[in-house]
Design a protein around this motif. Structure first.
Motif, PDB file in Angstrom:
ATOM      1  N   LEU A  70      -2.980  15.250 -13.972  1.00 51.29           N
ATOM      2  CA  LEU A  70      -3.239  13.845 -13.670  1.00 51.29           C
ATOM      3  C   LEU A  70      -3.414  13.666 -12.158  1.00 51.29           C
ATOM      4  O   LEU A  70      -2.675  14.249 -11.366  1.00 51.29           O
ATOM      5  N   ALA A  71      -4.402  12.866 -11.774  1.00 48.87           N
ATOM      6  CA  ALA A  71      -4.602  12.587 -10.342  1.00 48.87           C
ATOM      7  C   ALA A  71      -3.412  11.778  -9.838  1.00 48.87           C
ATOM      8  O   ALA A  71      -2.759  11.081 -10.618  1.00 48.87           O
ATOM      9  N   PRO A  72      -3.136  11.867  -8.533  1.00 52.13           N
ATOM     10  CA  PRO A  72      -1.978  11.146  -7.978  1.00 52.13           C
ATOM     11  C   PRO A  72      -1.990   9.671  -8.357  1.00 52.13           C
ATOM     12  O   PRO A  72      -0.961   9.109  -8.712  1.00 52.13           O
ATOM     13  N   GLY A  73      -3.175   9.089  -8.298  1.00 54.07           N
ATOM     14  CA  GLY A  73      -3.268   7.665  -8.557  1.00 54.07           C
ATOM     15  C   GLY A  73      -2.949   7.290  -9.998  1.00 54.07           C
ATOM     16  O   GLY A  73      -2.673   6.138 -10.299  1.00 54.07           O
ATOM     17  N   ALA A  97      -0.935  -4.518   0.685  1.00 52.93           N
ATOM     18  CA  ALA A  97      -1.784  -4.927  -0.430  1.00 52.93           C
ATOM     19  C   ALA A  97      -2.754  -3.836  -0.880  1.00 52.93           C
ATOM     20  O   ALA A  97      -3.373  -3.958  -1.936  1.00 52.93           O
ATOM     21  N   PHE A  98      -2.877  -2.768  -0.073  1.00 56.72           N
ATOM     22  CA  PHE A  98      -3.926  -1.770  -0.319  1.00 56.72           C
ATOM     23  C   PHE A  98      -3.904  -1.223  -1.751  1.00 56.72           C
ATOM     24  O   PHE A  98      -4.922  -1.194  -2.440  1.00 56.72           O
ATOM     25  N   GLY A  99      -2.706  -0.820  -2.189  1.00 57.37           N
ATOM     26  CA  GLY A  99      -2.589  -0.236  -3.529  1.00 57.37           C
ATOM     27  C   GLY A  99      -2.929  -1.241  -4.615  1.00 57.37           C
ATOM     28  O   GLY A  99      -3.531  -0.891  -5.636  1.00 57.37           O
ATOM     29  N   LEU A 100      -2.561  -2.497  -4.378  1.00 56.22           N
ATOM     30  CA  LEU A 100      -2.846  -3.525  -5.383  1.00 56.22           C
ATOM     31  C   LEU A 100      -4.341  -3.766  -5.463  1.00 56.22           C
ATOM     32  O   LEU A 100      -4.912  -3.913  -6.539  1.00 56.22           O
ATOM     33  N   ARG A 101      -4.964  -3.806  -4.305  1.00 55.06           N
ATOM     34  CA  ARG A 101      -6.420  -4.014  -4.294  1.00 55.06           C
ATOM     35  C   ARG A 101      -7.119  -2.850  -4.957  1.00 55.06           C
ATOM     36  O   ARG A 101      -8.070  -3.028  -5.711  1.00 55.06           O
ATOM     37  N   ALA A 102      -6.635  -1.642  -4.659  1.00 52.44           N
ATOM     38  CA  ALA A 102      -7.248  -0.466  -5.274  1.00 52.44           C
ATOM     39  C   ALA A 102      -7.140  -0.564  -6.785  1.00 52.44           C
ATOM     40  O   ALA A 102      -8.001  -0.083  -7.508  1.00 52.44           O
TER      41      ALA A 102
ATOM     42  N   ILE B 203      -4.557   9.609   3.789  1.00 47.54           N
ATOM     43  CA  ILE B 203      -5.432   9.808   2.638  1.00 47.54           C
ATOM     44  C   ILE B 203      -4.611  10.027   1.385  1.00 47.54           C
ATOM     45  O   ILE B 203      -4.883   9.447   0.326  1.00 47.54           O
ATOM     46  N   GLU B 204      -3.566  10.829   1.536  1.00 49.64           N
ATOM     47  CA  GLU B 204      -2.710  11.091   0.379  1.00 49.64           C
ATOM     48  C   GLU B 204      -2.042   9.819  -0.091  1.00 49.64           C
ATOM     49  O   GLU B 204      -1.930   9.555  -1.293  1.00 49.64           O
ATOM     50  N   SER B 205      -1.599   9.023   0.866  1.00 47.51           N
ATOM     51  CA  SER B 205      -0.950   7.769   0.518  1.00 47.51           C
ATOM     52  C   SER B 205      -1.914   6.888  -0.281  1.00 47.51           C
ATOM     53  O   SER B 205      -1.542   6.289  -1.285  1.00 47.51           O
ATOM     54  N   ALA B 206      -3.163   6.864   0.169  1.00 45.64           N
ATOM     55  CA  ALA B 206      -4.153   6.056  -0.534  1.00 45.64           C
ATOM     56  C   ALA B 206      -4.436   6.621  -1.920  1.00 45.64           C
ATOM     57  O   ALA B 206      -4.629   5.882  -2.878  1.00 45.64           O
ATOM     58  N   GLN B 207      -4.422   7.956  -2.012  1.00 46.75           N
ATOM     59  CA  GLN B 207      -4.626   8.575  -3.330  1.00 46.75           C
ATOM     60  C   GLN B 207      -3.528   8.141  -4.285  1.00 46.75           C
ATOM     61  O   GLN B 207      -3.782   7.771  -5.426  1.00 46.75           O
ATOM     62  N   SER B 212      -9.943   4.818  -5.125  1.00 49.55           N
ATOM     63  CA  SER B 212     -11.034   5.720  -5.481  1.00 49.55           C
ATOM     64  C   SER B 212     -11.479   6.487  -4.248  1.00 49.55           C
ATOM     65  O   SER B 212     -11.175   6.106  -3.122  1.00 49.55           O
ATOM     66  N   ALA B 213     -12.232   7.571  -4.484  1.00 52.10           N
ATOM     67  CA  ALA B 213     -12.724   8.372  -3.364  1.00 52.10           C
ATOM     68  C   ALA B 213     -13.544   7.510  -2.414  1.00 52.10           C
ATOM     69  O   ALA B 213     -13.437   7.620  -1.193  1.00 52.10           O
ATOM     70  N   ALA B 214     -14.361   6.624  -2.981  1.00 56.92           N
ATOM     71  CA  ALA B 214     -15.203   5.776  -2.139  1.00 56.92           C
ATOM     72  C   ALA B 214     -14.350   4.840  -1.296  1.00 56.92           C
ATOM     73  O   ALA B 214     -14.579   4.667  -0.094  1.00 56.92           O
ATOM     74  N   ARG B 215     -13.350   4.264  -1.926  1.00 55.88           N
ATOM     75  CA  ARG B 215     -12.491   3.339  -1.178  1.00 55.88           C
ATOM     76  C   ARG B 215     -11.762   4.081  -0.061  1.00 55.88           C
ATOM     77  O   ARG B 215     -11.673   3.598   1.072  1.00 55.88           O
ATOM     78  N   ILE B 216     -11.289   5.278  -0.377  1.00 55.09           N
ATOM     79  CA  ILE B 216     -10.602   6.066   0.659  1.00 55.09           C
ATOM     80  C   ILE B 216     -11.564   6.356   1.800  1.00 55.09           C
ATOM     81  O   ILE B 216     -11.227   6.218   2.971  1.00 55.09           O
TER      82      ILE B 216
END
Ligand SMILES: Nc1ncnc2c1ncn2[C@@H]1O[C@H](COP(=O)(O)OP(=O)(O)OP(=O)(O)O)[C@@H](O)[C@H]1O
Ligand SMILES: [Mg+2]
Lengths: 366, 305, 478
Positions: A70-73, A97-102, B203-207, B212-216
């Motif tokens: 599974l990917a981290p996300g 908010a970054f994670g929520l927006r994602a 980057i890892e935190s965002a992952q 998504s890759a594009a958002r990162i």
């Protein structure tokens, strides 16, 4: 809420075998601390759980689901990094908010959640600032805010306090513990600071060279270390270790040191070690179990010893004093004014009930 | 207590650079500055003077001609066309080089087996002088013996005789290919350095945050490498604006003036037709345009401040 | 270097032994040598075209002159494309860094007007060169004259002649098939229409093994072809009154259109061919006809091609099969072709003059035009008639005959002020039309540029320069 099961996990970095077959169960809501010396594989484990690191064999399950691929996300975990990893070009609000927006939360809910997280962490007035306009402690809070806002099932912390000064660290430690109590989430926390480990953990997992040396409740590990390594790692100052020989000593056994001083072992230990009489061993005792002898009769299992103090280290509430036993420096924990000057003689007592005996060939406690 | 005092003294010293407030530093750099400025400015001033004279193949007329050359230039459609070609090439080549360079950099920023060799190979075109690159590609595009027609021929299943460098509909793609081949490595290597400097944990935190890759890429990586990117774009844009060697080696601006750029035009005027003062006026105009664009760009990317 | 020295000394010895005892009546070469002896020990700087051409002064004439006079010849090699710039820049800076310079006739008006070249008439009289000067073929002789004075000696018989394959033209089946198709006998073409039809015939019959013809289309050279055909068909570059450019008139458009149409019967990609491509195809036997300068006449026959300097040349597969003819129209382009002059900023003008007189003299120039590698071609009546030259290969007499005819009918390149700019505009029009631009549109653009150039140079200045050029017999077909 999540429980984690890790079985025979292996991880190599090229030729470095960083994690060597770890099996670990973490119960739902438990605060687990991974602790160990630098390079023992703590971060690697944590990153493997987060999905940031591929693993070479074994499985990682979260809530009975194998997440290896599974990917981290997609693992629904949150992580706080040692350097906070705040996004430098976004303000605090956007960072949180970054994670929520994602994850495409509606705008209204994002605002509400960020606000709530900010209130929890007392950073409401910082929301408009950029990371570089924050102090270290404030950044730490933002990083935690970013983790909690998503309400993930599992929280991962990789040495989150190591960049803070001692005082802040203590404060944040308390806050993280409170946070855990309030949220009741499963948390895995990496540190190489044994005090953090002791104070925070429901359970400590002590790693050495990529394997688990011992795991259990903090006091379990502290009081009943399975090895010289565990005994020496936990506790500050470190445990005293002395080479000795296991000898007959009247009814029970005793430990004879190089200068022929013999310390008597209590009944329980004597029984346990009866078969090893004559062997070379390592004697281990913590400083707090070497104290000034009280007047009168010694308690059961205590021995006393007249020593000359070489060096004193007052800390205020207590004073650590060194003396030589069989040529080896040993530290005792005294009250503030027990000794005023190095060179003074003092009678000490050792709580042999709390002492441990180690087989030097295996380094295991016997 | 001598140690802390020494530390304090050092930190004070560094407040205004190594020499603090002292006038001494101006004294020290003045000669260097003077030499640099005169070396930089002398040719420019000379160029400016010449651009107001009447030096040509016909006469070495050094009298003041006013803005005659500039008037001629304003009405010279060949010069404006060459400027248009230059800007057009820039607008097409730069994004392609940027995208290719970025894609390659993203590919190679992660550790992998053989990475060093790959990177070294990919950077190879950069170490070749542009004139040599042009000459090499001239052979590649040769309609008889060039591998390009042969390769296309294999795919087409018949003989292909595209006269790449003499046919106005193929000549720009040929130049573009050469230019992209030659200059993408520069973008690649600069962006690779930029990417290597991006904090991995962000980057890892965002992952972990589920981005998504594009958002990162757009929200984390791009802002982080923005200064590097801006400098790379600026350098390449200036290079492209001055492009000469590759075009000269490939087409000399032909067929006709189809691939003439401002530099080949100026060169032809100055050194083949000895229209010296006119060429100087063109050069001054280009300098003015480039200076304006560069100042604007530097303001935008906040480097010069 | 090894080759150069080796070959040079061989030639020198040959020549010295051939010279024998000094003749009584001194020829121009001997006069020059005698007069130059007093400069023994000085060094003369020569600007020369880099490449094969430079072998002449480096290997042959330089060492020989030094041996005869003690004057050292230092050769500064400059690529052809940079020569004009170099000459003009050095002149403007008055560096005096070279004494002797070659030039093409097209550069002369600019160089002479700039004062870069020394007038030579006085020297010619002083050193008795009139008689041998008169031996230079008339079209070439006038090349170095400007407004009634001699500024340079033509030193090279460059002319574009038509080479054809005698074997193919004589082949019975070719002859009958051609006649059946076009209704006249297969022979070297005398009109461009015939040229096109013959090309078509061979290409249709033999391609891809052999094509009817190929053309030098490289930028910087293709305009020579246009200049020749345009004038042969009656075109005039300018109308002599208003100096309006006329290259875009009907003749110009038809000329350029015909050139493009012929590509169909030439090897694929010929639009981008330069002299080397054409020559290689010819030597490999892939062409029935080609237009080129004189050297392939020698090389096709295999004469001298074994020298190392010509190792790059494809081995001839056509030796003995080559015929020489005037191109269609009969007035061939005297394309480029070097003249020799004396730099006005030379510190040693007399010696510089003596050297070029010696180089240009009957004796020495014959030897030089027979060098296989130096790209100097016959330009004197005595060259064309030389028994020595005629003996070089079996078809050499025919070759010299054709060159003489070509010289007599030849057309000088347009040579006015700033010629390079006019040539450049014309070249760009041609290559644009090759590249897909409409012929009329391309030529209109070029004509517009010509008019602008004329205006910029000054109408009167350019007009007088043009009239000076046009007044010579070799400007337009006679
Ligand atoms: N990316 C990597 N490439 C190669 N080896 C690595 C890499 N990351 C870690 N290692 C190695 O793996 C082993 C475990 O590293 P890890 O980072 O997990 O240690 P740690 O326990 O977190 O140490 P610390 O307390 O210093 O952070 C170490 O020997 C380390 O050198
Ligand atoms: Mg770590």
């Amino acid at each position: 809420m999540a429980h984690i099961r890790i079985s025979s996990l292996h991880k190599y970095y090229d030729s470095v075998h960083a994690v060597r077959g770890i099996d670990l169960d973490i119960r739902d809501g438990e605060f687990t601390v991974l602790v160990g010396p630098s390079g023992c594989g703590k971060s690697t484990m944590l990153r493997a759980i987060a999905g940031l690191e591929n693993i070479d064999s074994g499985t990682i399950e979260i809530d009975d689901e194998v997440v290896n691929n599974l990917a981290p996300g997609d693992r629904d975990v949150a992580m706080v990094f040692q350097n906070y990893a705040l996004y430098p070009y976004m303000n605090v609000f956007d960072n949180i908010a970054f994670g929520l927006r994602a994850r495409k939360f509606p705008a209204r809910e994002i605002t509400a959640r960020v606000q709530a997280a900010a209130e929890t962490l007392d950073i409401v007035e910082l929301l408009k600032r950029l990371p570089r306009q924050l102090s270290g402690g404030q950044r730490q809070r933002v990083a935690i805010g970013r983790a909690i806002v998503r309400d993930a099932r599992l929280f991962l912390f990789d040495e989150p306090l190591s960049n803070l000064d001692a005082q802040l660290r203590e404060g944040m430690r308390v806050e993280i513990k409170q946070l855990h109590q309030r949220l009741g989430k499963t948390m895995i926390y990496v540190t190489h600071d044994q005090i953090e480990a002791m104070t925070l953990a429901d359970r400590i997992v002590l790693l050495k060279d990529g394997s688990i040396e011992q795991e259990g409740a903090p006091l379990d590990l502290f009081e009943r270390p399975v090895s010289r390594f565990v005994a020496g790692f936990l506790g500050s100052p470190s445990m005293n270790f002395l080479p000795a020989k296991l000898v007959e000593n009247g009814t029970y056994l005793g430990l004879r040191f190089a200068d022929d001083v013999t310390l008597a072992l209590p009944a329980a230990a004597s029984q346990r070690l009866a078969s090893r009489v004559g062997q070379d061993v390592t004697f281990g005792v913590r400083t707090e179990h070497i104290t000034p002898a009280r007047d009168g009769e010694l308690d059961d299992g205590f021995v006393d010893l007249l020593v000359t103090i070489d060096l004193t280290q007052p800390t205020g509430s207590r004073t650590y004093a060194s003396f030589k036993l069989a040529g080896v420096a040993v530290q005792a924990e005294l009250r503030a004014h027990d000794v005023e000057q190095p060179g003074e003689q003092i009678k000490l007592q050792i709580d042999m009930n709390r002492a441990i005996v180690i087989d030097p060939s295996t380094e295991l406690v016997i | 207590m001598s140690v802390p005092r020494a530390t304090a003294a050092v930190s004070e010293q560094w407040v205004g650079g190594p020499f603090g407030d002292s006038r001494f530093k101006y004294f020290l750099i003045a000669p260097a500055l003077f030499i640099m400025l005169s070396i930089a400015l002398f040719p420019l001033i000379n160029l400016l003077v010449v651009s107001f004279q009447g030096i040509s193949i016909i006469a070495e007329n050094k009298s003041f001609h006013g803005i005659l050359n500039y008037q001629r230039l304003a009405g010279d459609s060949r010069m404006w066309k060459s400027l248009l070609h230059t800007v057009g090439l820039l607008l097409v080549a730069l994004p392609i080089e940027l995208i290719f360079g970025m894609a390659m950099a993203l590919l190679f920023v992660d550790k992998m087996r053989g990475r060093q060799i790959f990177v070294a190979l990919l950077v190879l075109p950069m170490v070749i002088a542009p004139i040599v690159a042009g000459a090499t590609w001239r052979l590649m595009f040769d309609n008889q013996f060039g591998p390009i027609n042969q390769i296309i021929g294999w795919f087409a299943g018949r003989d292909v005789t595209i006269v790449w460098l003499a046919d106005s509909s193929f000549v720009w793609p040929a130049i573009l290919a050469t230019e992209v081949w030659h200059s993408t490595p520069f973008m690649f290597i600069i962006l690779l350095a930029g990417l290597a400097g991006v904090d991995r944990s962000q980057i890892e935190s965002a992952q972990i945050d589920g981005a998504s890759a594009a958002r990162i890429f757009f929200k984390i990586i791009l802002p982080a490498i923005r200064p590097v990117l801006a400098v790379a774009i600026l350098i390449r844009a200036l290079d492209l604006f001055r492009i000469f060697d590759i075009i000269w080696a490939l087409t000399r601006g032909g067929p006709g003036t189809v691939t003439e750029t401002i530099s080949t035009f100026t060169f032809v005027k100055a050194f083949e037709q000895f229209d010296t003062s006119f060429a100087a006026a063109v050069a001054i105009t280009v300098v003015l345009i480039l200076t304006a664009v560069t100042i604007y760009a530097l303001r935008r990317i906040e480097i010069a401040r | 270097m090894k080759f150069r020295l080796g070959l040079g000394s061989v030639v020198v010895t040959l020549l010295l032994s051939a010279a024998g005892p000094p003749a009584l009546a001194q020829n121009a070469a001997d006069t020059a040598v005698e007069a130059a002896k007093k400069f023994s020990g000085t060094t003369l700087n020569l600007l020369w075209q880099a490449g094969l051409q430079a072998n002449d002064p480096l290997v042959f004439s330089g060492p020989l002159f030094e041996e005869l006079t003690g004057v050292k010849i230092n050769v500064v090699e400059v690529p052809l494309t940079e020569m004009f710039s170099k000459i003009l820049i050095e002149h403007r800076a008055r560096t005096g860094s070279f004494d002797v310079m070659p030039a093409t006739p097209a550069w002369l008006p600019d160089l002479i007007e700039a004062g870069a070249l020394e007038p030579l008439d006085d020297f010619v009289d002083q050193f008795g060169y009139r008689e041998e000067f008169a031996d230079i073929a008339p079209v070439y002789r006038v090349m170095g004259e400007y407004k009634g004075q001699i500024y340079a000696f033509q030193d090279d018989g460059d002319v574009l002649i038509n080479y054809y394959r005698k074997d193919l033209f004589a082949d019975e089946s070719n002859k009958s098939e051609f006649k059946a198709k076009f209704g006249y006998d297969l022979a070297p073409p005398t009109t461009w229409e015939q040229f096109s039809q013959i090309s078509q015939f061979f290409t249709e019959k033999f391609a891809p093994d052999l094509y009817g013809s190929a053309r030098i289309n490289a930028p910087g050279l293709v305009h020579y072809v246009f200049q020749e055909r345009f004038r042969n068909d009656g075109g005039k570059f300018f109308d002599a009154d208003a100096m309006k450019a006329q290259i875009n008139d009907d003749v110009g458009v038809a000329t350029l259109q015909a050139m493009i149409d012929e590509h169909r019967f030439m090897p694929p990609g010929v639009e981008a061919w330069g002299p080397i491509e054409v020559l290689s195809a010819w030597m490999a036997g892939d062409l029935a006809m080609m237009g080129w300068w004189p050297p392939p006449g020698r090389w096709s026959a295999g004469y001298g091609t074994e020298v190392e300097a010509l190792a790059w040349l494809p081995k001839s597969t056509v030796a003995g099969k080559v015929g020489y003819a005037l191109p269609p129209g009969g007035a061939p382009e005297l394309a480029a072709g070097f003249v020799l002059g004396v730099s006005s900023s030379s510190k040693n003008k007399e010696l510089a003059y003596l050297f070029i007189q010696w180089m240009n003299s009957k004796d020495i120039s014959l030897q030089r035009t027979m060098l296989p590698f130096a790209l100097r071609d016959p330009f004197r009546t005595s060259h064309f008639r030389s028994d020595e030259y005629k003996a070089l290969w079996p078809a050499a007499p025919e070759y010299l005959e054709t060159l003489e005819a070509a010289a007599n009918a030849g057309l000088a390149d347009l040579s006015i002020r700033s010629t390079a700019a006019y040539e450049d505009a014309l070249t760009r029009a041609i290559s644009a039309a090759f590249g897909g631009t409409g012929v009329k549109e391309a030529l209109d653009t070029a004509a517009g540029e010509w008019d602008a150039l004329t205006k910029q140079i000054g109408l009167e200045t350019q007009k007088s320069s043009y009239l000076e050029w046009a007044s010579k017999s070799n400007a337009y077909p006679r």
